[in-house]
Design a protein around this motif. Structure first.
Motif, PDB file in Angstrom:
ATOM      1  N   ALA A  82      38.394  61.230  57.371  1.00 31.64           N
ATOM      2  CA  ALA A  82      37.901  60.881  58.577  1.00 31.64           C
ATOM      3  C   ALA A  82      36.802  61.527  59.244  1.00 31.64           C
ATOM      4  O   ALA A  82      35.729  61.201  59.773  1.00 31.64           O
ATOM      5  N   ALA A  83      37.094  62.844  59.058  1.00 30.88           N
ATOM      6  CA  ALA A  83      36.009  63.932  59.729  1.00 30.88           C
ATOM      7  C   ALA A  83      34.681  63.857  58.805  1.00 30.88           C
ATOM      8  O   ALA A  83      33.577  63.882  59.260  1.00 30.88           O
ATOM      9  N   PHE A  84      34.817  63.926  57.569  1.00 28.30           N
ATOM     10  CA  PHE A  84      33.655  63.678  56.749  1.00 28.30           C
ATOM     11  C   PHE A  84      32.949  62.652  56.886  1.00 28.30           C
ATOM     12  O   PHE A  84      31.655  62.576  57.008  1.00 28.30           O
ATOM     13  N   SER A  88      30.758  59.835  66.553  1.00 32.96           N
ATOM     14  CA  SER A  88      31.543  60.582  65.531  1.00 32.96           C
ATOM     15  C   SER A  88      32.606  61.491  65.710  1.00 32.96           C
ATOM     16  O   SER A  88      33.621  61.410  65.012  1.00 32.96           O
ATOM     17  N   VAL A  89      32.813  61.860  67.164  1.00 34.42           N
ATOM     18  CA  VAL A  89      34.046  62.550  67.587  1.00 34.42           C
ATOM     19  C   VAL A  89      34.883  61.624  67.551  1.00 34.42           C
ATOM     20  O   VAL A  89      36.247  62.009  67.226  1.00 34.42           O
ATOM     21  N   ALA A  90      34.828  60.537  67.928  1.00 34.56           N
ATOM     22  CA  ALA A  90      35.962  59.314  68.352  1.00 34.56           C
ATOM     23  C   ALA A  90      36.682  59.028  67.033  1.00 34.56           C
ATOM     24  O   ALA A  90      37.904  58.936  66.817  1.00 34.56           O
ATOM     25  N   LEU A  91      35.853  59.040  65.825  1.00 35.82           N
ATOM     26  CA  LEU A  91      36.429  58.827  64.509  1.00 35.82           C
ATOM     27  C   LEU A  91      36.986  59.673  64.082  1.00 35.82           C
ATOM     28  O   LEU A  91      38.326  59.742  63.474  1.00 35.82           O
ATOM     29  N   ALA A  92      36.496  60.921  64.072  1.00 38.12           N
ATOM     30  CA  ALA A  92      37.113  62.296  63.620  1.00 38.12           C
ATOM     31  C   ALA A  92      38.370  62.482  64.383  1.00 38.12           C
ATOM     32  O   ALA A  92      39.562  62.908  63.819  1.00 38.12           O
ATOM     33  N   LEU A  93      38.592  62.103  65.447  1.00 39.18           N
ATOM     34  CA  LEU A  93      39.699  62.588  66.474  1.00 39.18           C
ATOM     35  C   LEU A  93      40.929  61.431  66.035  1.00 39.18           C
ATOM     36  O   LEU A  93      42.084  61.732  66.022  1.00 39.18           O
ATOM     37  N   LEU A  94      40.433  60.228  65.730  1.00 37.16           N
ATOM     38  CA  LEU A  94      41.441  59.350  65.373  1.00 37.16           C
ATOM     39  C   LEU A  94      42.042  59.504  63.901  1.00 37.16           C
ATOM     40  O   LEU A  94      43.355  59.288  63.956  1.00 37.16           O
ATOM     41  N   GLY A  95      41.308  60.203  63.166  1.00 36.51           N
ATOM     42  CA  GLY A  95      41.694  60.620  61.928  1.00 36.51           C
ATOM     43  C   GLY A  95      42.723  61.711  62.234  1.00 36.51           C
ATOM     44  O   GLY A  95      43.985  61.621  61.553  1.00 36.51           O
ATOM     45  N   PHE A  96      42.544  62.569  62.937  1.00 38.09           N
ATOM     46  CA  PHE A  96      43.188  63.743  63.414  1.00 38.09           C
ATOM     47  C   PHE A  96      44.605  63.121  63.892  1.00 38.09           C
ATOM     48  O   PHE A  96      45.781  63.436  63.472  1.00 38.09           O
TER      49      PHE A  96
END
Length: 340
Positions: A18-20, A66-74
């Motif tokens: 998700a971060a990538f 980008s941040v919303a997607l990365a945080l969702l993965g986290f």
């Protein structure tokens, strides 16, 4: 779509994926916008007009995506690990309850059942907002009082940014909202049920220094920061144009309510349990110490005061969450005062 979502959020190492993907997303969006604006000679515009590189709202929008997607993965990775990490008593039945909760959360992340219907409803609302924005931006001079790089006077930029916005408002934001709602609601219900049945326990010497509940704090923190990223991007757009419209008012209202409520909602059952546990231990050890010298009681009081935290949040998370709680008030006050 379900296979992609599973690969992105549910498989092993999905958090890194998700971060990538979030990094790829921001790079592709920025490249497309830069190319379109360059072809329109709209990277910079004269006078009060706002070119792409003069619009602070654009990078904040792209970063928020980008941040919303990365945080969702986290958050998804932390959520899937709950059954093995949450400190509970009566382990077999409690773990079964948590596994059922995680199974329901997985269904939400895959947009199955009512989650899918909610996503399509939210996507429809996002598309309506997008259409209104597309119509307003066609008449940028009339609506904003100045030209902008994505007005209809700059056709390539207008089309590309409309595509970017539709991807954000009609796909990404609705999915992120439904996913975080599913995760946070499931966490709340599961921990509230365990607390009501007296099955939550506190591990005083747990390495996370939060009694074993740092996972709950991480999930709550990721949810709040995702909303904060979206809230900040909208606030920057308002500052840039110095004008409110129905889209901005609606967005600010929805995000303000979500920002304030979710800073308390997700971790409330666990936070209440930990607060009561801390109060009880302080009271019991103080009573033991007041009756006679008791080294263990004295050490316990010292440990409660400084050695461990009766909060699911790390110290830096507490600071950022308190800042998030204050932000809507600060923005509203500044707007009323005419500062923005």
């Amino acid at each position: 779509m379900a296979r992609f979502l599973s690969w992105l959020l549910l498989d092993r190492d999905a958090g890194r994926r998700a971060a990538f993907v979030s990094v790829i997303l921001i790079v592709v969006q920025a490249a497309l916008l830069a190319a379109a604006a360059a072809s329109d000679n709209a990277l910079w515009l004269p006078g009060r007009d706002i070119g792409l590189l003069e619009h602070p709202g654009i990078p904040t929008i792209l970063v928020a995506d980008s941040v919303a997607l990365a945080l969702l993965g986290f958050a998804a990775r932390r959520f899937l690990r709950l059954p093995g990490r949450l400190p509970v008593s009566d382990a077999p039945s409690s773990r079964r309850l948590l596994r059922r909760a995680v199974s329901r959360g997985r269904s939400v992340l895959l947009l199955r059942g009512r989650a899918g219907a909610l996503f399509w409803f939210a996507a429809g609302v996002g598309t309506l907002f997008w259409l209104q924005n597309a119509l307003q931006t066609r008449r940028a001079l009339e609506f904003y009082g100045h030209d902008v790089f994505d007005s209809s006077a700059h056709p390539a930029s207008y089309v590309v940014f409309r595509v970017v916005l539709w991807g954000s408002w009609a796909i990404l934001y609705p999915y992120v909202a439904v996913a975080f709602l599913g995760i946070s609601g499931t966490v709340y219900r599961a921990t509230a049920t365990l607390a009501r049945r007296g099955r939550l326990t506190y591990r005083a010497f747990h390495p996370d220094r939060s009694g074993g509940y740092a996972t709950i704090g991480d999930i709550s923190f990721a949810t709040i920061m995702a909303i904060l990223a979206l809230y900040t991007s909208l606030a920057v757009v308002i500052v840039t144009h110095h004008r409110l419209n129905i889209l901005q008012i609606s967005g600010l209202a929805i995000l303000s309510v979500a920002l304030v409520l979710l800073t308390f909602f997700i971790a409330w059952p666990v936070g209440r349990f930990m607060w009561r546990r801390q109060r009880r231990e302080r009271r019991d050890n103080y009573r033991r110490l007041s009756r006679r010298p008791d080294e263990f009681a004295a050490l316990s009081l010292m440990w409660i005061g400084s050695g461990t935290s009766y909060s699911p949040y790390a110290k830096y998370q507490v600071v950022l969450i308190n800042g998030a709680r204050l932000l809507p008030v600060v923005i509203a006050f500044a707007r009323v005062a005419g500062a923005i």
